[in-house]
Enzyme design. Sequence first.
Site, PDB file in Angstrom:
ATOM      1  N   THR A 326      86.280  32.321  -2.593  1.00 58.69           N
ATOM      2  CA  THR A 326      85.325  32.844  -3.147  1.00 58.69           C
ATOM      3  C   THR A 326      84.684  33.449  -2.888  1.00 58.69           C
ATOM      4  OG1 THR A 326      83.955  31.570  -2.547  1.00 58.69           O
ATOM      5  CG2 THR A 326      84.065  30.734  -4.396  1.00 58.69           C
ATOM      6  N   CYS A 327      84.003  34.974  -2.770  1.00 58.40           N
ATOM      7  CA  CYS A 327      83.646  36.400  -2.779  1.00 58.40           C
ATOM      8  C   CYS A 327      82.566  35.853  -1.782  1.00 58.40           C
ATOM      9  CB  CYS A 327      83.014  37.170  -3.807  1.00 58.40           C
ATOM     10  SG  CYS A 327      84.703  37.544  -4.477  1.00 58.40           S
ATOM     11  N   ASP A 328      82.511  34.515  -0.948  1.00 55.82           N
ATOM     12  CA  ASP A 328      81.139  34.472  -0.025  1.00 55.82           C
ATOM     13  C   ASP A 328      82.079  34.225   1.008  1.00 55.82           C
ATOM     14  OD1 ASP A 328      79.093  33.393   1.145  1.00 55.82           O
ATOM     15  OD2 ASP A 328      78.459  32.103  -0.121  1.00 55.82           O
TER      16      ASP A 328
END
Length: 378
Positions: A326-328
């Site tokens: 994910t982009c997190d």
Amino acid sequence: MGKNKLLKLVENHGSPLFIVDHKIVRENYRRFNKALPRVQAYYAVKANSDPAIIKTLFDEGSSFDVASYNEFIQVYNLINKWREKKKEFFIWDKIIFSNTIKDRDTLKKINKYKPLVTYDNIEEVKKIKDYCSKAGLVLRLKVPDIGSQIEMASKFGAEPSDASMLIKKAFDLGMKVEGLSFHVGSQCTNFENYVTALGIASGILNEARSNGYDLNIIDIGGGFPALYDSNVPRFEKLARVLNQEFDRLFPDDVEIIAEPGRFIVATSAILISEIIGKGKRDGKIFYHINDGVYHTFSGVVFDHWIPKFHTFKSGKKEICAVVGQTCDSFDKISLAENLPANLQIGDYFYTENIGAYSIASSTRFNGFDGAKILHINK
Ligand SMILES: Cc1ncc(COP(=O)(O)O)c(C=O)c1O
């Protein structure tokens, strides 16, 4: 399972691939049963609610512990589908609703099934009386959870000193308390927690009986440790202690049940993940894989779990990071894994013992679907 077989499976089915071996689910269930002959297991569905696992355990004779209306109705409907034709079942024999706090709507909906439910405070017993008056009650006690991987006592359980009052209150309201429960914390390797909890429960049971309240269920909860590595004490050692305490503390008319989750499913699954990116940040290799803490590795966050990464290829090792898709930036599975430095995009990792509290708490964050689930030896 050998590496070649794992590789074949991932080549055939794609990655990330969550492989559940039902032979291991059955072995774990049988091991539990054999070591604790006086105990009926109510598998804690929250650990892994995949219907195929529920089916395997149902066929083995398991009962089920549920935590929400959805889990309740899922299990209830499945049991109705699978039970021998027209053979009625007594719901308490098969399902316990062991979340001590239930919303009013849930209570209203389950009332018609006359369920067995837990409580640990006065507000809850009043709510159950108002919205689910057909229920039988089990009072959950606060017991020590010292050293367990996941602690429970800070959120659940009545103080033992309040137990008599809570039992009387329920009977005064016209409800019936059937027994007592506790949970010593998940992945409990400190067996003294169980001994202390059983001592507390027996004292309260005896006092209730001498006051004319006919309690006859002791629910010893979950916590039974999965063999993640060789440092975990063996389950059979715990079982010997438990059996001694059962015989010493509880007459034969006391029914003993348990809610094992992790012990039954943790060791039954392997995840194969794939390297989708490789970067070097501050001198350290970052392997980006197609799974992460929002998905099958959710146990890293919610279960205090430390996964191990194994590779199919060898090479000179160095400390690397393994991070999610994910982009997190929170989505880091491990910042220090000793791994071959020469792995490439398209290479795979495999992680064992990932059957419990993994896909069960996986999300769809960033739009990723999560691992494909493959059942073997069903
Ligand atoms: C009420 C209750 N019972 C049983 C379990 C299962 O515990 P374990 O997986 O440690 O066996 C849990 C886990 O959270 C729980 O909350």
